[in-house]
Scaffold this motif. Sequence first.
Motif, PDB file in Angstrom:
ATOM      1  N   LYS A 193       0.849  -1.190   0.000  1.00 22.80           N
ATOM      2  CA  LYS A 193       0.000   0.000   0.000  1.00 22.80           C
ATOM      3  C   LYS A 193       0.884   1.239   0.000  1.00 22.80           C
ATOM      4  O   LYS A 193       1.903   1.280   0.673  1.00 22.80           O
ATOM      5  CB  LYS A 193      -0.908   0.004   1.222  1.00 22.80           C
ATOM      6  N   ALA A 194       0.467   2.252  -0.760  1.00 18.76           N
ATOM      7  CA  ALA A 194       1.225   3.494  -0.849  1.00 18.76           C
ATOM      8  C   ALA A 194       0.271   4.665  -0.648  1.00 18.76           C
ATOM      9  O   ALA A 194      -0.918   4.583  -0.955  1.00 18.76           O
ATOM     10  CB  ALA A 194       1.912   3.605  -2.199  1.00 18.76           C
ATOM     11  N   ASP A 195       0.810   5.781  -0.120  1.00 17.87           N
ATOM     12  CA  ASP A 195      -0.011   6.973   0.058  1.00 17.87           C
ATOM     13  C   ASP A 195      -0.008   7.806  -1.231  1.00 17.87           C
ATOM     14  O   ASP A 195       0.470   7.371  -2.273  1.00 17.87           O
ATOM     15  CB  ASP A 195       0.469   7.781   1.265  1.00 17.87           C
ATOM     16  N   LYS A 196      -0.541   9.036  -1.161  1.00 19.62           N
ATOM     17  CA  LYS A 196      -0.659   9.875  -2.360  1.00 19.62           C
ATOM     18  C   LYS A 196       0.692  10.278  -2.933  1.00 19.62           C
ATOM     19  O   LYS A 196       0.823  10.522  -4.120  1.00 19.62           O
ATOM     20  CB  LYS A 196      -1.474  11.130  -2.043  1.00 19.62           C
ATOM     21  N   LYS A 197       1.717  10.355  -2.076  1.00 22.54           N
ATOM     22  CA  LYS A 197       3.063  10.705  -2.544  1.00 22.54           C
ATOM     23  C   LYS A 197       3.877   9.467  -2.907  1.00 22.54           C
ATOM     24  O   LYS A 197       5.087   9.538  -3.041  1.00 22.54           O
ATOM     25  CB  LYS A 197       3.792  11.507  -1.469  1.00 22.54           C
TER      26      LYS A 197
ATOM     27  N   ARG B 229       4.649   6.849  -1.151  1.00 25.75           N
ATOM     28  CA  ARG B 229       5.522   6.328  -0.101  1.00 25.75           C
ATOM     29  C   ARG B 229       4.904   5.048   0.454  1.00 25.75           C
ATOM     30  O   ARG B 229       3.690   4.932   0.581  1.00 25.75           O
ATOM     31  CB  ARG B 229       5.688   7.352   1.017  1.00 25.75           C
ATOM     32  N   TYR B 230       5.752   4.108   0.801  1.00 26.86           N
ATOM     33  CA  TYR B 230       5.314   2.815   1.326  1.00 26.86           C
ATOM     34  C   TYR B 230       4.682   2.986   2.710  1.00 26.86           C
ATOM     35  O   TYR B 230       5.244   3.657   3.565  1.00 26.86           O
ATOM     36  CB  TYR B 230       6.515   1.876   1.386  1.00 26.86           C
ATOM     37  N   ILE B 231       3.538   2.378   2.923  1.00 28.63           N
ATOM     38  CA  ILE B 231       2.855   2.427   4.216  1.00 28.63           C
ATOM     39  C   ILE B 231       3.111   1.106   4.933  1.00 28.63           C
ATOM     40  O   ILE B 231       2.723   0.048   4.450  1.00 28.63           O
ATOM     41  CB  ILE B 231       1.334   2.644   4.038  1.00 28.63           C
ATOM     42  N   GLU B 232       3.780   1.186   6.076  1.00 29.53           N
ATOM     43  CA  GLU B 232       4.038  -0.013   6.867  1.00 29.53           C
ATOM     44  C   GLU B 232       2.803  -0.361   7.676  1.00 29.53           C
ATOM     45  O   GLU B 232       2.131   0.518   8.223  1.00 29.53           O
ATOM     46  CB  GLU B 232       5.220   0.199   7.802  1.00 29.53           C
TER      47      GLU B 232
ATOM     48  N   TRP C 126       6.014  -6.506  11.891  1.00 26.34           N
ATOM     49  CA  TRP C 126       5.565  -5.767  10.714  1.00 26.34           C
ATOM     50  C   TRP C 126       5.352  -6.693   9.533  1.00 26.34           C
ATOM     51  O   TRP C 126       6.038  -7.691   9.372  1.00 26.34           O
ATOM     52  CB  TRP C 126       6.598  -4.699  10.334  1.00 26.34           C
ATOM     53  N   LYS C 127       4.420  -6.331   8.658  1.00 32.33           N
ATOM     54  CA  LYS C 127       4.202  -7.059   7.412  1.00 32.33           C
ATOM     55  C   LYS C 127       5.198  -6.578   6.378  1.00 32.33           C
ATOM     56  O   LYS C 127       5.513  -5.391   6.314  1.00 32.33           O
ATOM     57  CB  LYS C 127       2.797  -6.777   6.863  1.00 32.33           C
ATOM     58  N   HIS C 128       5.687  -7.481   5.544  1.00 33.00           N
ATOM     59  CA  HIS C 128       6.539  -7.175   4.392  1.00 33.00           C
ATOM     60  C   HIS C 128       7.723  -6.294   4.770  1.00 33.00           C
ATOM     61  O   HIS C 128       8.021  -5.329   4.101  1.00 33.00           O
ATOM     62  CB  HIS C 128       5.741  -6.484   3.286  1.00 33.00           C
ATOM     63  N   HIS C 129       8.400  -6.598   5.846  1.00 39.38           N
ATOM     64  CA  HIS C 129       9.512  -5.784   6.311  1.00 39.38           C
ATOM     65  C   HIS C 129      10.800  -6.533   6.044  1.00 39.38           C
ATOM     66  O   HIS C 129      10.906  -7.705   6.346  1.00 39.38           O
ATOM     67  CB  HIS C 129       9.359  -5.514   7.814  1.00 39.38           C
ATOM     68  N   ARG C 130      11.821  -5.868   5.461  1.00 32.98           N
ATOM     69  CA  ARG C 130      13.107  -6.513   5.200  1.00 32.98           C
ATOM     70  C   ARG C 130      13.918  -6.571   6.481  1.00 32.98           C
ATOM     71  O   ARG C 130      13.829  -5.703   7.316  1.00 32.98           O
ATOM     72  CB  ARG C 130      13.888  -5.741   4.146  1.00 32.98           C
ATOM     73  N   GLY C 131      14.740  -7.584   6.608  1.00 33.48           N
ATOM     74  CA  GLY C 131      15.564  -7.733   7.797  1.00 33.48           C
ATOM     75  C   GLY C 131      14.719  -8.228   8.951  1.00 33.48           C
ATOM     76  O   GLY C 131      13.734  -8.936   8.756  1.00 33.48           O
ATOM     77  N   PRO C 132      15.088  -7.861  10.169  1.00 36.08           N
ATOM     78  CA  PRO C 132      14.247  -8.265  11.297  1.00 36.08           C
ATOM     79  C   PRO C 132      12.906  -7.556  11.192  1.00 36.08           C
ATOM     80  O   PRO C 132      12.857  -6.334  11.086  1.00 36.08           O
ATOM     81  CB  PRO C 132      15.030  -7.811  12.530  1.00 36.08           C
ATOM     82  N   ASN C 133      11.842  -8.327  11.196  1.00 34.56           N
ATOM     83  CA  ASN C 133      10.533  -7.730  10.955  1.00 34.56           C
ATOM     84  C   ASN C 133       9.777  -7.404  12.242  1.00 34.56           C
ATOM     85  O   ASN C 133       8.570  -7.367  12.248  1.00 34.56           O
ATOM     86  CB  ASN C 133       9.693  -8.634  10.052  1.00 34.56           C
TER      87      ASN C 133
ATOM     88  N   GLU D 103       8.341  -0.283  19.762  1.00 35.12           N
ATOM     89  CA  GLU D 103       7.744   1.014  19.445  1.00 35.12           C
ATOM     90  C   GLU D 103       7.043   1.569  20.677  1.00 35.12           C
ATOM     91  O   GLU D 103       6.618   0.823  21.563  1.00 35.12           O
ATOM     92  CB  GLU D 103       6.723   0.883  18.302  1.00 35.12           C
ATOM     93  N   ASN D 104       6.882   2.893  20.710  1.00 36.08           N
ATOM     94  CA  ASN D 104       6.170   3.564  21.787  1.00 36.08           C
ATOM     95  C   ASN D 104       4.691   3.213  21.686  1.00 36.08           C
ATOM     96  O   ASN D 104       4.086   3.301  20.614  1.00 36.08           O
ATOM     97  CB  ASN D 104       6.374   5.072  21.657  1.00 36.08           C
ATOM     98  N   ILE D 105       4.094   2.841  22.801  1.00 38.62           N
ATOM     99  CA  ILE D 105       2.717   2.355  22.781  1.00 38.62           C
ATOM    100  C   ILE D 105       1.718   3.449  22.403  1.00 38.62           C
ATOM    101  O   ILE D 105       0.739   3.192  21.714  1.00 38.62           O
ATOM    102  CB  ILE D 105       2.347   1.692  24.134  1.00 38.62           C
ATOM    103  N   GLU D 106       1.991   4.699  22.815  1.00 39.64           N
ATOM    104  CA  GLU D 106       1.056   5.789  22.483  1.00 39.64           C
ATOM    105  C   GLU D 106       1.032   6.053  20.976  1.00 39.64           C
ATOM    106  O   GLU D 106      -0.022   6.269  20.392  1.00 39.64           O
ATOM    107  CB  GLU D 106       1.420   7.080  23.229  1.00 39.64           C
ATOM    108  N   GLU D 107       2.218   6.038  20.360  1.00 41.17           N
ATOM    109  CA  GLU D 107       2.279   6.285  18.914  1.00 41.17           C
ATOM    110  C   GLU D 107       1.609   5.165  18.130  1.00 41.17           C
ATOM    111  O   GLU D 107       0.890   5.412  17.161  1.00 41.17           O
ATOM    112  CB  GLU D 107       3.735   6.424  18.472  1.00 41.17           C
ATOM    113  N   ILE D 108       1.827   3.938  18.546  1.00 46.91           N
ATOM    114  CA  ILE D 108       1.216   2.805  17.840  1.00 46.91           C
ATOM    115  C   ILE D 108      -0.292   2.812  18.026  1.00 46.91           C
ATOM    116  O   ILE D 108      -1.040   2.539  17.085  1.00 46.91           O
ATOM    117  CB  ILE D 108       1.842   1.474  18.345  1.00 46.91           C
TER     118      ILE D 108
END
Length: 163
Positions: free
Chosen positions: A102-106, A108-111, A136-143, A147-152
Motif C-alpha cells: 500500500k502506498a499513500d498519495k506521494k 511512499r510505502y505504508i508499513e 511488521w508485514k513485508h519488512h526486510r531484515g528483522p521484521n 515502538e512507543n505504545i502511544e504512537e502505535i
Amino acid sequence: MKAAQDRQKLYANHRRKPIEFSAGDLVMLKVSPWRGVLRFRKQGKLSPRFIEPLKILELVGKQAYRLELLEELTGIHHIFHVAYLRKCLGKHEEVVPLVEIKADKKLRYIEEPEAILNQRTVNLHNKVVDLVLVKWKHHRGPNWTWENIEEIMAKYLILFEQR
C-alpha cells in the motif's frame, strides 16, 4: 632474491581464491571502470559500482562467462571476465507481490503491523515509557521492532482492539 620472491608468491597465493560460477547463478557486474560512459544513469562519484543481478548463461573458456544482459545494455558485449563479476547474495524468492503493498498519495510505502508480540516498561531518567514489540508485514531484515505504545495506538487502534 629467490627466497624473497618465493615468500611473496606464497603470501599472494594464500590470499587468492579461485572464483567459479555455474550456469544459472546470479552475479553483479562491475561497471566502475566505465566512468566516462554515461550509460548507467550517473556519472562521477555517484555512479554505481555494480549493476543489478544478471543471470549466467554459460562458461566461455576458463575464466569468462556469458551473461543474460538487460535491454538497456544491448551495445555491450555479453561475455565478461570473472574479475568483473561478484556473487549476488540477494534472494529473488523474497519478492513482495505488488498487490499487497500500500502506498499513500506521494507514493511512499505504508508499513502495517501484523501483530503485537510483547510489552515492556522502560525507566528513563525522568519518565517511564511503555513499549510494545510490533511484528511488521513485508519488512526486510528483522521484521519486529520496539515502538512507543502511544504512537502505535494512535496510528493503529484497530490492532489493539483485536488483542
